[in-house]
Scaffold this active site. Structure first.
Site, PDB file in Angstrom:
ATOM      1  CB  ALA A 157      -0.913   0.003   1.218  1.00 38.37           C
ATOM      2  CD  GLU A 158      -0.919   3.932  -3.268  1.00 39.27           C
ATOM      3  OE1 GLU A 158      -0.932   2.691  -3.130  1.00 39.27           O
ATOM      4  OE2 GLU A 158      -1.769   4.552  -3.936  1.00 39.27           O
ATOM      5  CG  LEU A 159      -0.802   4.553   3.704  1.00 44.04           C
ATOM      6  CD1 LEU A 159      -1.833   5.252   4.545  1.00 44.04           C
ATOM      7  CD2 LEU A 159      -1.378   3.364   3.040  1.00 44.04           C
TER       8      LEU A 159
END
Lengths: 222, 218
Positions: B48-50
């Protein structure tokens, strides 16, 4: 050693027209108490560097909702319709920047690098319009954009556990841009959800070193 | 086809593209359904990019952790063996080619593999978020979407909207079929049994090259 300040004192370091980095991802990792105080104080004409604008009424979006921001350097604004409205009204300048490029631009600003060389954004509006594009470069036959570093007057971050030496440990996904921004501003203020004695975070688990942090606000867990 | 059938048809087919051990980034919406269709012996690591490697499902009501959200800001979780990272490390994983596949929807894509999914000038401008980095950096870019937008083609000869990236798409999976982007153009490799080749072509602006080995999509 960082100094403990009240949320009011912390917010007073942010003055009209300043460039302010705010850590967080859609509000997760935003220093919510300091933001609320900035809204209360009504400081104006801010340039905000942040990953995004959270949903209307949440986190740093409160500053946008309250018309305190004149420029936003960010990757995503889709969850706060006030951004588009203020952009269309000519009130707010928005520099949409790819998230990975923005992360590295902050890191470059904090780490003394002259820029970031990335393939991201080639052949897009970023290449044509983003003011942080310095130009293009070809290395070993591959083209890249050169992105300028960013630096701020003040960085506002939040940490789950902060010791009295200013060392920070982040919980879950709240680290995101906070640890990067802690390196890239003249004044760094960390809102601590929990304050512990120095040594309360094992040295191996310190993510942001106390040397980066100037002021700590004991925010108390939200 | 009913909307829900369309979505599950696409998600089920996309799931077959993933291999055991793959690192995968899922866009919001339809792509998040893909893990539900993975066979039991295929385990992927969701990025997940966050800032999560090994992202897990949405927690049950009452089990949410204030500090753990997904890239849409909704409550999320971290699987056993997963970890949390900062945004620079997250995009090092993305840009550095450590993501095996990214699955995302788009507004338009075309026969050259160009894709547009972040702005409709004058109408909507949500921003690119991490999409530009993802499609440039992931080893395989899979577009998973409905074949048309209310009947008008989304798979074009040339994108008209501002691009997310040039020549980045590898595979397009819709309820009508599976199309691969090649040097020669878009090759229709699989077709859903409910449609004819003519119907797929009619719903597609790009000229499809029909694979001599055209298979039913299932």
């Amino acid at each position: 050693m960082p100094k403990f300040v009240s949320v009011e004192e912390a917010a007073a370091y942010v003055k009209d027209g300043m460039t302010v980095m705010i850590g967080g991802f859609l509000g997760c990792g935003n220093p919510h108490h300091i933001i609320d105080e900035l809204v209360k104080r009504g400081v104006q004409d801010l340039t905000i560097i942040s990953n995004d604008s959270p949903p209307t009424g949440y986190g740093l979006s409160k500053l946008i909702d309250n018309h305190q921001v004149k420029r936003l350097i960010t990757s995503h604004v889709g969850l706060n319709p006030n951004v588009a409205e203020q952009m269309n009204a000519g009130e707010l300048e928005v520099n949409l920047t790819p998230q990975g490029s923005l992360a590295e631009m902050v890191r470059a600003g904090g780490g003394g690098l002259g820029g970031v060389i990335t393939p991201t954004g080639l052949g897009t509006l970023v290449e044509e319009q983003n003011p942080f594009v310095h130009g293009k470069i070809t290395i070993d036959g591959r083209e890249y954009l050169v992105m300028k570093p960013v630096h701020a007057d003040v960085a506002l971050i939040s940490g789950h556990t902060v010791d009295k030496a200013g060392n920070v440990w982040y919980k879950g996904t709240s680290r995101n841009f906070c640890s990067l921004m802690a390196t890239a501003a003249d004044v760094v203020i960390c809102e601590a959800d929990h304050v512990v004695e120095t040594g309360g975070i094992e040295p191996e688990n310190v993510v942001t070193q106390g040397i980066f942090v100037d002021y700590i606000v004991d925010g108390g867990k939200l | 086809m009913d909307k829900n059938v369309i979505k599950s048809t696409i998600a089920a087919r996309v799931a077959k593209e993933l291999k055991d051990g793959d690192v995968v980034n899922l866009g919001i919406g339809l792509p998040t359904m893909v893990p539900n269709f993975l066979p039991q012996d295929v385990h992927v690591t969701l990025h997940a990019e966050l800032g999560c490697v090994g992202a897990g499902p949405r927690p049950a009501p009452g089990e949410e952790d204030y500090y753990v959200v997904d890239a849409g800001g909704q409550p999320s979780s971290c699987t056993l063996g997963g970890s949390f990272i900062d945004s620079a490390t997250s995009f090092c994983i993305i840009r550095g080619g450590h993501v095996d596949a990214t699955i995302l929807g788009c507004l338009e894509c075309d026969e050259e593999g160009n894709m547009a999914n972040w702005i409709i000038p004058g109408k909507k401008c949500p921003g690119m978020g991490g999409a530009m980095d993802l499609v440039v950096g992931a080893k395989k870019v899979i577009v998973a979407m409905e074949h048309t937008a209310k009947g008008s083609p989304k798979i074009l000869k040339k994108c008209r909207l501002p691009l997310t990236a040039i020549q980045c798409v590898n595979l397009i999976i819709t309820e009508m079929g599976v199309m691969e982007v090649t040097d020669k153009g878009l090759v229709l490799k699989e077709i859903h049994p409910e449609f004819t080749v003519e119907q797929v072509q009619e719903a597609t602006e790009a000229q499809l090259i029909i694979s001599p080995d055209l298979k039913p999509m299932c």
